[in-house]
Design an enzyme around this catalytic site. Structure first.
Site, PDB file in Angstrom:
ATOM      1  N   GLN A  90     -89.962  -2.237 -45.592  1.00 22.76           N
ATOM      2  CA  GLN A  90     -89.023  -3.226 -46.103  1.00 22.76           C
ATOM      3  C   GLN A  90     -88.434  -2.825 -47.454  1.00 22.76           C
ATOM      4  OE1 GLN A  90     -91.229  -6.924 -46.153  1.00 22.76           O
ATOM      5  NE2 GLN A  90     -91.575  -6.893 -43.942  1.00 22.76           N
ATOM      6  N   HIS A 154     -93.134  -6.843 -48.229  1.00 21.85           N
ATOM      7  CA  HIS A 154     -93.208  -7.904 -49.242  1.00 21.85           C
ATOM      8  C   HIS A 154     -92.871  -7.422 -50.659  1.00 21.85           C
ATOM      9  CE1 HIS A 154     -96.143 -10.268 -46.395  1.00 21.85           C
ATOM     10  NE2 HIS A 154     -94.991  -9.933 -45.828  1.00 21.85           N
ATOM     11  N   GLU A 248     -91.451 -21.475 -46.745  1.00 30.67           N
ATOM     12  CA  GLU A 248     -91.368 -22.577 -47.697  1.00 30.67           C
ATOM     13  C   GLU A 248     -90.124 -22.505 -48.570  1.00 30.67           C
ATOM     14  OE1 GLU A 248     -96.214 -23.063 -48.457  1.00 30.67           O
ATOM     15  OE2 GLU A 248     -94.879 -22.506 -50.113  1.00 30.67           O
ATOM     16  N   TYR A 258     -98.388 -21.836 -56.557  1.00 27.98           N
ATOM     17  CA  TYR A 258     -97.848 -22.291 -55.282  1.00 27.98           C
ATOM     18  C   TYR A 258     -98.801 -22.052 -54.108  1.00 27.98           C
ATOM     19  CZ  TYR A 258     -93.879 -23.607 -57.904  1.00 27.98           C
ATOM     20  OH  TYR A 258     -93.085 -24.248 -58.823  1.00 27.98           O
ATOM     21  N   TYR A 269    -101.073 -13.991 -37.902  1.00 26.43           N
ATOM     22  CA  TYR A 269    -100.206 -13.549 -36.812  1.00 26.43           C
ATOM     23  C   TYR A 269    -100.954 -13.459 -35.484  1.00 26.43           C
ATOM     24  CZ  TYR A 269     -96.711 -12.459 -40.344  1.00 26.43           C
ATOM     25  OH  TYR A 269     -95.797 -12.556 -41.367  1.00 26.43           O
TER      26      TYR A 269
END
Length: 374
Positions: A90, A154, A248, A258, A269
């Site tokens: 990513q 991420h 979220e 959070y 998963y």
């Protein structure tokens, strides 16, 4: 036995929610194509991750593979001097934004995966540079997360300036949810705040903690790939990927936790329980969460008069379902969900341009514009 039973129940609930009304809000409805047209503005892009408009109306577009494109008068020009990126998983060249006073100082801010620093692999970096002709100059690295990791996921990487000129940016937990998000001495799973030159604001929440990463503003995040400045409240809002369920929307607060991975509305998963808790004392609740996950990327709030019926609505790209979702907010709650763009490809980014039109970056296609029918 208790965890096994809960895993079965939560998996059942997750499957039951597929295509139905999620537990935190309404079902998403199909787009009304008769109300607007979708025009392709920039074609033949592979993975347009970031988009910024220059004062003359031209665009700077990042391709995750590492190219920075200047699109002007219908032509693409490749910009030289782009920082070296590790385009793997990513990672790559990610977000791009202009300084709020760009017309005076010329600073452009970028996020990307960088191999600089200790350890093998890469981590998120935030840099700024100036554009002279077709060349970036005066490149400065303002923040480089450490240590590097071979994990490919991420990176976070959205960048937003607030009304006071502070730069907020996100860095995902880089796949290490056991250690990074809840530990303020480690990078990852955080929203950060810096001055525009990369220095630490004196009132950041953890500046007096000797061991903490001083740039951290909030923590306990998973992978925020959407970030906006709310034009009325001045708050920074993010949305972030959950695991299997539990994406979220969060209103960022100074020093707040959070909860990831201590609390979550999602599961692993493989269907097993990640945590049995959706709330704990001292941990923030999301403004909204999605079950099932839509895999959100890109975030905008509609203002202006181009779309009078949409004013104040949120726009969120979905990677999982390849549509752009519009969420209607009433009294701080999501009361309606609609697909605005559907079936064109994975929506990576969405921006309201200086002309008031909404632009979206579509993987495998390019930049499209939503044009209301008169």
């Amino acid at each position: 036995m208790k965890s096994t039973f809960l895993a079965v129940i939560m998996t059942f609930l997750y499957v039951a929610c597929m295509g139905q009304t999620p537990p935190n809000g309404p079902e998403v409805t199909e787009p009304e194509w008769s109300n607007y047209d979708i025009e392709t503005v920039v074609g033949d892009l592979k993975l347009p991750w970031g988009l910024a408009f220059l004062p003359d109306g031209s665009m700077l577009i990042t391709e995750r593979s590492g190219e920075l494109i200047h699109f002007k008068n219908g032509e693409k020009t490749m910009i030289k001097g782009v920082p070296e990126v590790r385009a793997k998983g990513q990672g790559g060249l990610l977000d791009i934004t202009l300084h709020p006073d760009y017309s005076s100082n010329g600073w452009i801010y970028m996020s990307y995966s960088s191999e600089e620093g200790p350890g093998d692999g890469a981590h998120t970096a935030i840099s700024r540079a100036k554009l002279q002709g077709n060349q970036l100059t005066n490149l400065e690295v303002l923040y480089k997360a450490t240590p590097n990791t071979e994990a490919g996921q991420h990176y976070g990487s959205r960048i937003v300036f607030d009304k006071d000129g502070y730069m907020f940016y996100s860095i995902g937990e880089r796949g290490n949810h056991q250690e990074n998000p809840q530990d303020i001495t480690r990078d990852g799973g955080k929203v950060y705040r810096l001055k525009d030159d990369g220095s630490i604001p004196e009132d950041n929440p953890f500046v007096n903690d000797a061991a903490a990463k001083k740039a951290i503003y909030s923590y306990g995040h998973r992978n925020p790939q959407g970030m906006i400045l709310h034009p009325e409240t001045g708050e920074i809002w993010v949305h972030e990927h959950g695991p299997r369920g539990g994406d979220e929307i969060n209103v960022v607060k100074k020093g707040a936790n959070y909860g990831w991975p201590e609390i979550s509305y999602g599961i692993n998963y493989n269907g097993t329980i990640l945590t049995e808790d959706t709330a704990k004392p001292g941990m923030e609740q999301p403004l909204y969460y999605w079950v099932p996950s839509i895999a959100p990327s890109g975030f905008a709030l509609v203002t202006g008069d181009r779309y009078p019926a949409w004013k104040g609505d949120l726009l969120v790209g979905s990677l999982s379902f390849a549509y752009l979702e519009k969420l209607t907010l009433e009294g701080g709650e999501v009361t309606k969900r609609e697909k605005v763009i559907d079936g064109m490809g994975r929506v990576r980014n969405v921006v309201q341009g200086p002309d008031g039109y909404i632009y979206a970056g579509i993987e495998g296609k390019g930049i499209v514009k939503i044009v209301p029918k008169i």
